[in-house]
Design a protein around this motif. Structure first.
Motif, short mmCIF file in Angstrom:
data_model
loop_
_atom_site.label_atom_id
_atom_site.label_comp_id
_atom_site.label_asym_id
_atom_site.label_seq_id
_atom_site.Cartn_x
_atom_site.Cartn_y
_atom_site.Cartn_z
N GLY A 10 0.87 -1.16 -0.01
CA GLY A 10 0.15 -0.03 0.00
C GLY A 10 0.77 1.30 0.08
O GLY A 10 0.38 2.25 -0.63
N ASN A 11 2.10 1.12 0.59
CA ASN A 11 2.98 2.60 0.72
C ASN A 11 3.66 2.87 -0.38
O ASN A 11 3.79 1.92 -1.49
N LYS A 12 3.99 4.01 -0.46
CA LYS A 12 4.77 4.28 -1.79
C LYS A 12 6.03 3.62 -2.11
O LYS A 12 6.34 3.11 -3.38
N ASP A 13 6.88 3.39 -1.05
CA ASP A 13 8.09 2.73 -1.40
C ASP A 13 7.78 1.37 -1.99
O ASP A 13 8.33 1.02 -2.94
N ALA A 14 6.79 0.54 -1.32
CA ALA A 14 6.55 -0.80 -1.76
C ALA A 14 5.92 -0.69 -3.27
O ALA A 14 6.16 -1.70 -3.81
N GLY A 107 17.84 2.03 -2.10
CA GLY A 107 18.17 3.04 -1.28
C GLY A 107 17.73 3.15 0.09
O GLY A 107 17.79 1.76 0.67
N PHE A 108 17.39 4.07 0.75
CA PHE A 108 16.85 3.84 2.18
C PHE A 108 15.46 4.46 2.34
O PHE A 108 15.12 5.11 1.57
N ASN A 109 14.92 4.05 3.32
CA ASN A 109 13.54 4.47 3.81
C ASN A 109 13.81 5.72 4.59
O ASN A 109 14.96 6.07 4.92
N ILE A 110 12.62 6.61 5.21
CA ILE A 110 13.08 7.87 5.68
C ILE A 110 13.69 7.48 7.19
O ILE A 110 14.12 8.45 7.80
#
Ligand SMILES: [Zn+2]
Length: 326
Positions: A10-14, A107-110
């Motif tokens: 559901g989230n943007k990264d995924a 990369g990395f998440n927040i």
């Protein structure tokens, strides 16, 4: 046995990862600098086209995801979900923890974490399973929502896999020789309940690993042609149901690969036998098409015929030597 993995996107990264490294699989050459040569060779065998659908999870708070990830095994099934729909699934082939590779891919998440608990997938297929149906199958509350990465327990996994009939054609669940012996010695095959089916798959899985290792293609032992292993069966030379326990445990000699394009059936039904290492017709034909197929394989050399297997081939030849072919 295989487990079911739930992977909400559901989230943007995924959502981005789903497109960037699954829909568009990762080129194996991009993975190569980050993995050992053993891992690289394993992936190369598994993905002959060099395209590797890749997923990863972050360690999570107190390693909660890492602990779930540690339960994942080859031939587990991952369901991707969003908006109350399980919209695709794929089979796990292999996993590695690798921070550098994860950084390079995503990369990395927040929070500064990366998706270093990586697993690779194959046979990814789209579908539309309503979460409400899934909840019914696993006995969850009707309004249950997939909240985060989860690995279901064995019972719930089996309910899902048997309801949807999901079993990998290519990836083989790891089964040790000891587990195989245990199944052969202790299991009563009259029980074709859930446990029975799962044991039967484990037996097949072990035999397939014995024959194919981690290769995705192999040669039929009768016609000699090379096919993806999903088109090959681990066939018993002596009919399995008539084998003694000792014969079943002689797994290095009692099985050979046969293709589903005809060889397996022709051997099973006794249209062909192996005499002195050569494919022979049993002399029973009925149609021109069948005769043509037989002509294409009669006289071929069978590489699996040797002094350890000859008795099994002889058993098969005698078993079909009367006019039993229908
Ligand atoms: Zn064949």
């Amino acid at each position: 046995m295989s487990r079911v993995i739930l992977q909400p996107t559901g989230n943007k990264d995924a959502r981005e990862h789903y497109v960037d490294t699954l829909v568009r699989p990762v080129d194996i050459l991009r993975i190569k600098p980050f993995v050992s040569s053993e891992e690289y060779n394993y992936l190369k065998d598994m993905y002959p086209d060099g395209l590797v659908p890749t997923w990863g999870v972050t360690p999570g708070v107190n390693n909660v995801n890492a602990n779930k990830w540690s339960k994942i095994q080859p031939a587990d099934v991952t369901f991707f979900s969003a908006n109350k729909i399980l919209y695709s699934y794929g089979f796990v082939t292999f996993k590695i923890q690798n921070k550098q590779l994860a950084q390079n891919l995503w990369g990395f998440n927040i929070k500064g974490e990366t998706w270093e608990y990586i697993y690779f997938l194959d046979e990814i297929r789209e579908h539309d399973i309503q979460i409400s149906l899934f909840n019914k199958v696993v006995d969850y509350a009707e309004n249950y929502k997939v909240q985060g990465f989860a690995v279901l327990d064995e019972d719930k996994s089996e309910s899902v896999l048997s309801y949807f009939g999901l079993h990998s054609e290519t990836v083989i669940q790891p089964v040790s020789e000891v587990e195989y012996q245990n199944i052969i010695e202790n299991f009563d095959w009259k029980d074709l309940d859930t446990e029975g089916k799962s044991k039967s798959r484990a037996e097949q899985g072990f035999l397939r690993t014995t024959l194919f290792r981690n290769k995705t293609t192999s040669n039929c032992g009768i016609c000699g042609k090379e096919y993806p292993i999903s088109f090959l069966v681990a066939a018993h030379i002596k009919k399995r149901s008539l084998c003694s326990k000792e014969e079943k445990l002689d797994f290095k000699n009692i099985i050979m690969p046969m293709c589903k394009f005809g060889c397996d059936d022709l051997f099973e039904k006794g249209y062909i036998t192996i005499l002195n290492g050569t494919v022979k017709s049993n002399g029973k034909t009925s149609t021109e098409a069948l005769e043509n197929y037989l002509n294409s394989i009669v006289g071929k050399k069978c590489d699996y015929w040797n002094e350890s297997t000859v008795n099994y081939f002889e058993w098969h030849r005698h078993h079909h030597s009367l006019s039993k072919v229908r």
